[in-house]
Design a protein around this motif. Structure first.
Motif, short mmCIF file in Angstrom:
data_model
loop_
_atom_site.label_atom_id
_atom_site.label_comp_id
_atom_site.label_asym_id
_atom_site.label_seq_id
_atom_site.Cartn_x
_atom_site.Cartn_y
_atom_site.Cartn_z
N GLY A 1 0.83 -1.20 0.00
CA GLY A 1 0.00 0.00 0.00
C GLY A 1 0.86 1.25 0.00
N MET A 2 0.29 2.33 -0.59
CA MET A 2 1.07 3.57 -0.70
C MET A 2 0.13 4.76 -0.84
SD MET A 2 4.06 4.36 -3.50
CE MET A 2 5.24 5.68 -3.29
N CYS A 3 0.47 5.87 -0.20
CA CYS A 3 -0.27 7.11 -0.39
C CYS A 3 0.70 8.29 -0.34
CB CYS A 3 -1.38 7.27 0.66
SG CYS A 3 -0.79 7.54 2.33
N PHE A 4 0.23 9.46 -0.77
CA PHE A 4 1.07 10.66 -0.88
C PHE A 4 0.37 11.80 -0.17
CE2 PHE A 4 2.52 14.29 -3.70
CZ PHE A 4 3.79 14.36 -3.16
N ASP A 5 1.08 12.49 0.75
CA ASP A 5 0.45 13.57 1.53
C ASP A 5 0.73 14.95 0.95
OD1 ASP A 5 3.05 14.23 2.21
OD2 ASP A 5 2.91 13.54 4.30
N GLY A 6 1.26 14.98 -0.29
CA GLY A 6 1.60 16.25 -0.94
C GLY A 6 3.07 16.57 -0.82
N LYS A 7 3.74 15.92 0.11
CA LYS A 7 5.17 16.14 0.32
C LYS A 7 5.93 14.82 0.42
CE LYS A 7 8.39 18.02 3.75
NZ LYS A 7 8.52 18.62 5.10
N ASP A 8 5.40 13.92 1.23
CA ASP A 8 6.06 12.64 1.47
C ASP A 8 5.14 11.48 1.12
OD1 ASP A 8 8.36 13.92 2.61
OD2 ASP A 8 7.18 14.20 4.46
N TYR A 9 5.77 10.32 0.92
CA TYR A 9 5.04 9.09 0.63
C TYR A 9 5.00 8.22 1.88
CZ TYR A 9 5.47 10.31 -4.31
OH TYR A 9 5.38 10.95 -5.52
N TRP A 10 3.90 7.49 1.98
CA TRP A 10 3.73 6.56 3.11
C TRP A 10 3.46 5.17 2.53
CZ3 TRP A 10 3.44 8.45 8.32
CH2 TRP A 10 3.52 9.84 8.43
N LEU A 11 4.21 4.19 3.02
CA LEU A 11 4.08 2.82 2.49
C LEU A 11 3.80 1.85 3.64
CD1 LEU A 11 6.76 4.17 0.76
CD2 LEU A 11 6.23 2.14 -0.57
N SER A 12 2.81 0.97 3.42
CA SER A 12 2.55 -0.11 4.38
C SER A 12 3.24 -1.37 3.88
CB SER A 12 1.04 -0.35 4.53
OG SER A 12 0.47 -0.73 3.29
N LEU A 13 3.83 -2.11 4.82
CA LEU A 13 4.57 -3.31 4.48
C LEU A 13 3.65 -4.52 4.46
CD1 LEU A 13 6.93 -1.34 5.43
CD2 LEU A 13 8.20 -3.46 5.83
N TRP A 14 3.84 -5.34 3.44
CA TRP A 14 3.06 -6.57 3.32
C TRP A 14 3.53 -7.62 4.31
CZ3 TRP A 14 4.27 -11.66 2.13
CH2 TRP A 14 3.20 -12.49 1.82
N ASN A 15 4.84 -7.67 4.55
CA ASN A 15 5.41 -8.76 5.35
C ASN A 15 5.88 -8.32 6.73
OD1 ASN A 15 7.51 -7.18 4.33
ND2 ASN A 15 8.93 -8.91 4.10
N ARG A 16 5.44 -7.12 7.16
CA ARG A 16 5.81 -6.67 8.50
C ARG A 16 4.71 -5.79 9.05
NH1 ARG A 16 10.54 -7.75 6.26
NH2 ARG A 16 12.33 -8.36 7.54
N ASN A 17 4.70 -5.66 10.35
CA ASN A 17 3.74 -4.81 11.04
C ASN A 17 4.33 -3.40 11.14
OD1 ASN A 17 1.77 -3.71 12.65
ND2 ASN A 17 2.23 -4.97 14.45
N SER A 18 4.52 -2.79 9.96
CA SER A 18 5.23 -1.51 9.93
C SER A 18 4.69 -0.60 8.83
CB SER A 18 6.74 -1.72 9.69
OG SER A 18 7.32 -2.49 10.71
N VAL A 19 4.96 0.70 9.00
CA VAL A 19 4.66 1.71 7.99
C VAL A 19 5.89 2.59 7.84
CG1 VAL A 19 3.26 3.75 7.46
CG2 VAL A 19 2.18 1.71 8.41
N ILE A 20 6.21 2.96 6.60
CA ILE A 20 7.39 3.78 6.33
C ILE A 20 6.96 5.13 5.75
CG2 ILE A 20 9.32 4.04 4.72
CD1 ILE A 20 10.04 1.17 5.22
#
Length: 859
Positions: free
Chosen positions: A640-659
């Motif tokens: 998963g991925m979204c854009f806040d106008g400045k930065d990108y946010w990615l959800s991990l498929w194989n971990r309980n994490s967000v980048i």
């Protein structure tokens, strides 16, 4: 003569030979009177043996003459022995004569007749032995006896309860012998057949201990265990393979070679675990694949072979003489023990469905030991079970069959419905449909919309039904699905996200090398072919999503090694694969798909986050150029991925994490262990990640909570409005909390996995609306052929096993659906598969079993 009788004569000769040695010893010690007495005893034995042989052979035999000669020699010796200077010569002469007699017995009195005892205990299980008995009865060289044996209920503590004897319940053409009149110790039958393998290992019943296999093995030359059940697949449950019946039997008859191998595998495991290799015989010799007499009975039986009881006649036959459809309902011990109270609730539900149905009849035939099972292992449920039976019998709208004649019920039934059971295999043998009961399904979700993806067109939400081939749209305000049409020439549903362009809908299909161009107004579809040279042959999907840009439709890869572009005007297809090689260097799991749903950040640019690598690809649809970014640590995979106008946010498929990530500066922050209570080993925590109203919204997949992150402060908070409701053991349309979620402006639209609830949540006002998306009655009527085709159609080319031809009760196609439609079972394919899977599946298994065992005994 039986082998037993031959052995008795040979044993006598062996005894006489030993007595001869004793006579020689007495003569040597000058104990003449004692020797003469022994000679007289031997003479009597020889004369008695002559009479025994005469009873076996009405005509004279050479052996009988030799015994008479031997008797005369003995007599002569007794009269001359006192005058003989060398009396030992008599003993040597005796031995020579005995050797001649022994050879004559072996050559002339070869066994040509056998005695077989059949020891069934339940009359309803007699079918597993009947065709063997009928073959034995017709053989003049065989004396066959059916000796029904008593059995006991087991009380909760294991003690014996009431004794049962069913000797009077066998078919009229089967003469039975009272178990107390047949002395197995004296008769020592050449062959004993049993169908109960448990001895004292069954917690529900026990046969009389005199007939335990451990004991019978010592009373016959060949103890044969024929299972009272048959297997519907190619594997037998492990616990059946090390019961006393399989351990102590000389031969175990099984239905097929695959089942034989299964027995051997489990038997060897038992030997290894218990350090008893070869103690119970070689499994390769013990287990013999010759078929099952149960199949013989099913295959050779016809409805007219059975007298229909008057109450059956009243329910089954219509006034015009035609027959109603009969559903054979089978409830089994294993399912009862597993289901407990829920199982009885299901039985009540089944009764209510059939009571209101038209032109169908329920024939309920519970397992014969159900009541004993409740009494022994679920005593608290016994009263309710008995009430269900009493109500059913009293109301009289269905058939309750607790008779011993299973095959009458099979012959008159049209469809099997119920638990997994060996009875299913009998329906397979005659090519009748099998529908497996689902205890957890007591209401129909058949009218609920099920879709894995949806897309927006103006003020409408479009989706392809996930279970059958149909396209729908619904207004965002009313959320009432409107049937648009189906995709001609397609048998399978479309799960993918489509794209609209100039009135045409474009959808990727499964891996068939084609995609659809569907003109909605004209209800006309073209299938456009593309080359599958860059595909993964093992993956179900080449492409997952389509998007439009200018006059082009882009097909974004799931497992295809290129982005495919289709020109809607020229119909030309080209591919972009400049990203494949760079991505491969970052790949950590090649078995996973390339990408999921992309993020479109401008009119020309999309971002593709990778399932299989710690990578993001920026693709320009104008220049057809790709740029790859390495994001996060090696081994990270994104869904998963979204854009806040400045930065990108990615959800991990194989971990309980967000980048949180920026292409210019790299990873800004990693939020680890962000979700609590994940059901899937910290994988697939979130199905969607959405930026809306200053927050990144994390919509749960297998996580138990929905979260949002403030993009300015990085503060994480729970969103109670979206909190999923997971209940252990509950039945759901989809196992995940949410299947998909998207936003338009400040509104998030999410589809819940539990029951198909569609949620509309305004992130700005926090106003939430939800509705279970259901099809109207008119839509259900329009799509009924499509649903039946999807749920009932069997592609015979893909049926490799009989079980591939089975039907299953599901939330969206329940018992009432099966009742109301014609089940187009692939009878010829099913019969062919059955014959391939099982030995002697032509109704001759009993004859083959009899002849094989008879040959073994007479060798």
């Amino acid at each position: 003569m039986r082998k037993l009788h031959q052995n008795q004569i040979l044993d006598l000769l062996k005894t006489l030979d030993k007595v001869t040695d004793e006579i020689k010893r007495f003569l040597k010690n000058n104990q003449i009177p004692t020797a003469i007495n022994l000679l007289a005893d031997c003479q009597d034995s020889a004369i008695n043996a002559c009479g025994f042989i005469r009873e076996m052979h009405s005509e004279g035999t050479k052996t009988e003459g030799l015994l008479i000669e031997f008797s005369e020699i003995l007599y002569k010796a007794s009269t001359e022995i006192n005058n003989e200077k060398n009396p030992n010569k008599f003993a040597d002469k005796f031995k020579d004569k005995l050797r001649i007699i022994r050879n004559s017995v072996n050559n002339e009195l070869k066994p040509n007749k056998i005695e077989i005892a059949f020891f069934p205990y339940k009359a309803s299980m007699w079918d597993c032995l009947e065709s063997i008995y009928l073959a034995a009865k017709d053989d003049p060289a065989c004396d066959a006896y059916v000796v029904p044996i008593p059995y006991y209920d087991r009380l909760p503590g294991g003690a014996f309860g009431q004794m049962h004897y069913e000797g009077k319940e066998y078919p009229k053409n089967i003469p039975v012998v009272d178990w107390q009149a047949y002395n197995v110790e004296e008769r020592k039958p050449d062959i004993i057949f049993v169908h109960n393998p448990y001895d004292d290992k069954n917690y529900v019943t026990s046969v009389h201990p005199n007939f335990y296999c451990k004991r019978l093995k010592n009373l016959t030359d060949c103890l044969v265990y024929v299972p009272y059940f048959v297997c519907a697949g190619d594997e037998v449950e492990e616990h059946f393979c090390a019961m006393p019946g399989t351990l102590y039997a000389h031969k175990v008859i099984v239905q097929s070679e695959s089942i034989r191998q299964s027995y051997i595998k489990h038997f060897r495991k038992f030997e290894k675990n218990n350090n008893c290799r070869a103690v119970f015989g070689k499994p390769e010799d013990k287990f013999v694949a010759l078929g099952s007499p149960k199949f013989d009975k099913a295959i050779n039986s016809k409805p007219e072979d059975f007298e229909m009881p008057p109450e059956w006649q009243r329910l089954i036959m219509k006034p015009d003489g035609t027959k109603k459809k009969v559903f054979f309902y089978n409830t089994t011990i294993g399912a009862i023990l597993q289901g407990d109270e829920k199982y009885l609730q299901k039985v009540r539900h089944v009764m209510s469905v059939f009571r209101d149905a038209k032109d169908v009849v329920l024939l309920w035939r519970p397992h014969p030991l159900n009541e004993a099972t409740f009494q022994s292992m679920r005593p608290k449920l016994l009263n309710e079970y008995e009430r269900i039976i009493a109500d059913y019998k009293r109301d009289g709208w269905g058939i309750f069959d607790d008779s011993s004649d299973l095959h009458r019920a099979i012959a008159w039934s049209d469809v099997y419905y119920g638990d997994v059971s060996s009875v299913m295999a009998m329906f397979d043998a005659v090519g009748k449909p099998v529908v497996l009961q689902n205890v957890g399904v007591r209401e129909s979700f058949g009218d609920r919309a099920v879709f894995y993806n949806f897309f927006f067109v103006d003020y409408e939400i479009w989706f392809c039904e996930a279970r059958f081939n149909a396209l729908f749209k619904m207004n965002k305000e009313t959320l009432e699905p409107e049937y648009i049409g189906s995709f001609p020439s397609l048998s399978e549903p479309i799960f993918h996200v489509g794209a609209l362009h100039n009135g045409n809908l474009y959808c990727a299909l499964s891996n068939i090398g084609k995609f659809t161009e569907y003109n909605i107004q004209k209800n006309a579809m073209s299938l456009i072919k593309y080359e599958r040279i860059k595909c993964n042959k093992n993956d179900a999907y080449d492409f997952w999503m389509t998007i439009n840009h200018d006059k082009y439709i882009y097909f974004l890869p799931h497992s295809y090694k290129a982005i495919m572009r289709f020109d809607t005007e020229s119909k030309e297809i080209d591919f972009v694969d400049d990203w494949v090689e760079p991505l491969s260097r970052l790949t950590s799991d090649e078995k996973l798909p390339f990408f999921h749903i992309p993020l479109r950040i401008t009119e020309n640019t999309i971002m593709l986050f990778s399932y299989r690598a710690n990578a993001v690809i920026e693709f320009n649809m104008e220049t057809l150029k790709s740029k790859i970014y390495e994001v996060g640590q090696k081994g990270y995979q994104y869904n998963g991925m979204c854009f806040d106008g400045k930065d990108y946010w990615l959800s991990l498929w194989n971990r309980n994490s967000v980048i949180k990530w920026n292409p210019e500066i790299g990873v800004i922050k990693e939020f680890t262990n962000i979700a609590e209570g994940n059901f899937y080993e910290n994988r697939r925590c979130f199905c969607s990640i959405i930026f809306c109203e200053g927050y990144v919204w994390l919509v749960p997949n297998y996580s138990k909570q929905m979260l949002k992150i403030n993009v300015k402060t990085d503060e994480i908070s729970k969103v109670k409005e979206f909190e999923p409701n997971f209940i252990d053991g509950e039945f759901r349309l989809h196992p995940t909390a949410y299947v998909n979620a998207q936003n338009i402006g400040s509104v998030i639209y999410a589809y819940a996995g539990k029951d198909g609830t569609f949620i509309e949540y305004d992130c700005k006002t926090q106003n939430k609306q939800e509705k279970i998306i259901k099809y109207s009655q008119s839509v259900m009527e329009k799509t009924k052929p499509l649903r039946q085709k999807a749920f009932l159609y069997k592609d015979t080319a893909k049926c490799q096993k009989v079980t591939d031809c089975y039907y299953y009760e599901r939330l969206w196609f329940v018992l009432s659906d099966y009742i109301s439609c014609e089940i187009n079972d692939c009878n010829s394919t099913k019969k062919q598969l059955f014959s391939t899977m099982n030995s002697n599946a032509d109704g001759t298994a009993g004859k083959k079993i009899f002849n094989t065992v008879k040959t073994i005994v007479l060798l």
